[in-house]
Enzyme design. Structure first.
Site, short mmCIF file in Angstrom:
data_model
loop_
_atom_site.label_atom_id
_atom_site.label_comp_id
_atom_site.label_asym_id
_atom_site.label_seq_id
_atom_site.Cartn_x
_atom_site.Cartn_y
_atom_site.Cartn_z
N ASP A 9 -6.66 23.57 50.66
CA ASP A 9 -6.71 24.99 51.05
C ASP A 9 -5.29 25.51 51.28
O ASP A 9 -4.95 25.91 52.39
CB ASP A 9 -7.57 25.17 52.32
CG ASP A 9 -6.97 24.45 53.53
OD1 ASP A 9 -6.20 23.50 53.35
OD2 ASP A 9 -7.27 24.87 54.67
N ASP A 14 -0.27 21.74 52.52
CA ASP A 14 -1.02 21.35 51.31
C ASP A 14 -0.07 21.36 50.10
O ASP A 14 -0.11 20.45 49.26
CB ASP A 14 -2.17 22.32 51.05
CG ASP A 14 -3.17 22.39 52.19
OD1 ASP A 14 -2.84 23.03 53.21
OD2 ASP A 14 -4.27 21.83 52.06
C1 BDR Z 1 -4.80 21.07 58.98
O1 BDR Z 1 -5.17 22.43 59.11
C2 BDR Z 1 -4.47 23.23 58.18
O2 BDR Z 1 -3.92 24.32 58.84
C3 BDR Z 1 -3.43 22.36 57.55
O3 BDR Z 1 -3.26 22.70 56.18
C4 BDR Z 1 -4.00 20.97 57.70
O4 BDR Z 1 -4.87 20.66 56.63
C5 BDR Z 1 -4.07 20.64 60.23
O5 BDR Z 1 -4.89 20.74 61.37
CA CA Z 2 -4.78 21.85 54.49
#
Ligand code: BDR
Ligand code: CA
Length: 310
Positions: A9, A14
């Site tokens: 996402d 990511d």
């Molecule tokens: C996770 O939440 C998202 O904000 C980041 O991409 C990561 O996958 C961390 O808690």
């Molecule tokens: Ca993520």
């Protein structure tokens, strides 16, 4: 070569993970399913396609689920901005790419059936796509080699006091995945807080002086400043730990556990309740990452990233 499927996402962390996976010559990256998470699907998909175009990623990208299995959508836009990732510099340019025509859930099911026992799913987002695939095609559970996932925590949360974001955003999906019988490796906040980035890392990328390094540096800077606006406090690294594990597993230690997902609690919905007294109290369903050689892992990550962007 290990075959992988990425579920993501984007999200800056990511993006960083995608670059590390692309650089890992021991991996055969079959496809990427995008899901709503850090931001609504429209934004996470747009980010994924921009990253694919401007960093020449080759794995096909599929659009997945727009909302969690139950309840209302949750994003991290309050921290990460409307696009789900912020920059203090030049934004990543727009893209002309579009996703593949197949829904991500169908593409994932097809890939697993085509390569029985061979695919490791790298899950760095709310688990909606994967849970939906397991519900639509229960036959794929025994065909998945392993799911390595960033999510959960053995102690404190981040999105709430008790829950980590990826699990909190779709606890019912996480519950289905943790009960699926697929071998799981969980990289939670307890692990991610052992590898932290500082302004030193931002400056190293800034000093490269190439367009792609400049884009990355602006986003890395904004990400690092989540911990404190002046950049003084070190910021944990989340999703990339999974790519680090695939490249350098010897840096990690694991403990078997039975992990349950809290679905109900007023204050604890989305919590990963880890029972380590296995098999005495419960059968294990996950290998939970407990420690990492943080400085060494960060050094390896930065060397690989700098080489990619130079
Ligand atoms: C996770 O939440 C998202 O904000 C980041 O991409 C990561 O996958 C961390 O808690
Ligand atoms: Ca993520």
């Amino acid at each position: 070569m290990r075959k992988i499927w990425l579920d993501t996402d984007p999200g800056f962390d990511d993006w960083l993970t995608m670059l590390l996976l692309q650089a890992d010559t021991a991996l055969d990256w079959l496809g990427t399913s995008v899901v709503a998470g850090n931001a609504p699907l429209e934004a996470t998909l747009d980010n994924a396609l921009r990253i694919q175009q401007h960093f020449a990623l080759t794995a096909p990208i599929y659009a997945g689920c727009e909302r969690p299995l139950m309840g209302r959508s949750e994003t991290a836009q309050n921290i990460l901005g409307v696009q789900g990732m912020r920059s203090t510099g030049v934004p990543l340019p727009a893209t002309t790419l579009v996703p593949e025509g197949t829904h991500a859930v169908h593409a994932l099911i097809d890939a697993v059936r085509r390569h029985p026992g061979e695919i490791t799913i790298v899950a760095i987002a709310p688990l909606t796509n994967i849970a939906t695939a397991l519900a639509q095609a229960p036959d794929i559970a025994p065909l998945i080699a392993e799911i390595v996932l960033m999510g959960g925590s053995t102690d404190q949360g981040n999105h709430t006091a008790a829950a980590e974001f990826n699990i909190y955003a779709d606890p019912e999906a996480a519950n289905r995945v943790f009960r699926s019988g697929v071998p799981l490796r969980m990289f939670g906040l307890n692990l991610c807080r052992q590898i932290r980035i500082r302004q030193t890392e931002v400056q190293r990328i800034q000093s490269i002086g190439k367009p792609r390094a400049d884009w990355m540096a602006g986003y890395l800077d904004a990400y690092q400043r989540i911990a404190s606006a002046d950049g003084a406090l070190p910021m944990p690294l989340y999703d990339p730990v999974v790519a680090l594990y695939l490249a350098w597993p010897e840096l990690f230690q694991f403990q078997s556990a039975h992990v349950d997902i809290e679905l109900a609690g007023t204050y604890t919905r989305g919590m990963t309740v880890c029972e380590f007294r296995v098999p005495r109290r419960a059968p294990p369903n996950a290998e939970v990452a407990m420690s990492i050689d943080g400085p060494r892992a960060l050094g390896l990550l930065m060397d690989r990233l700098a080489a990619l962007l130079s």
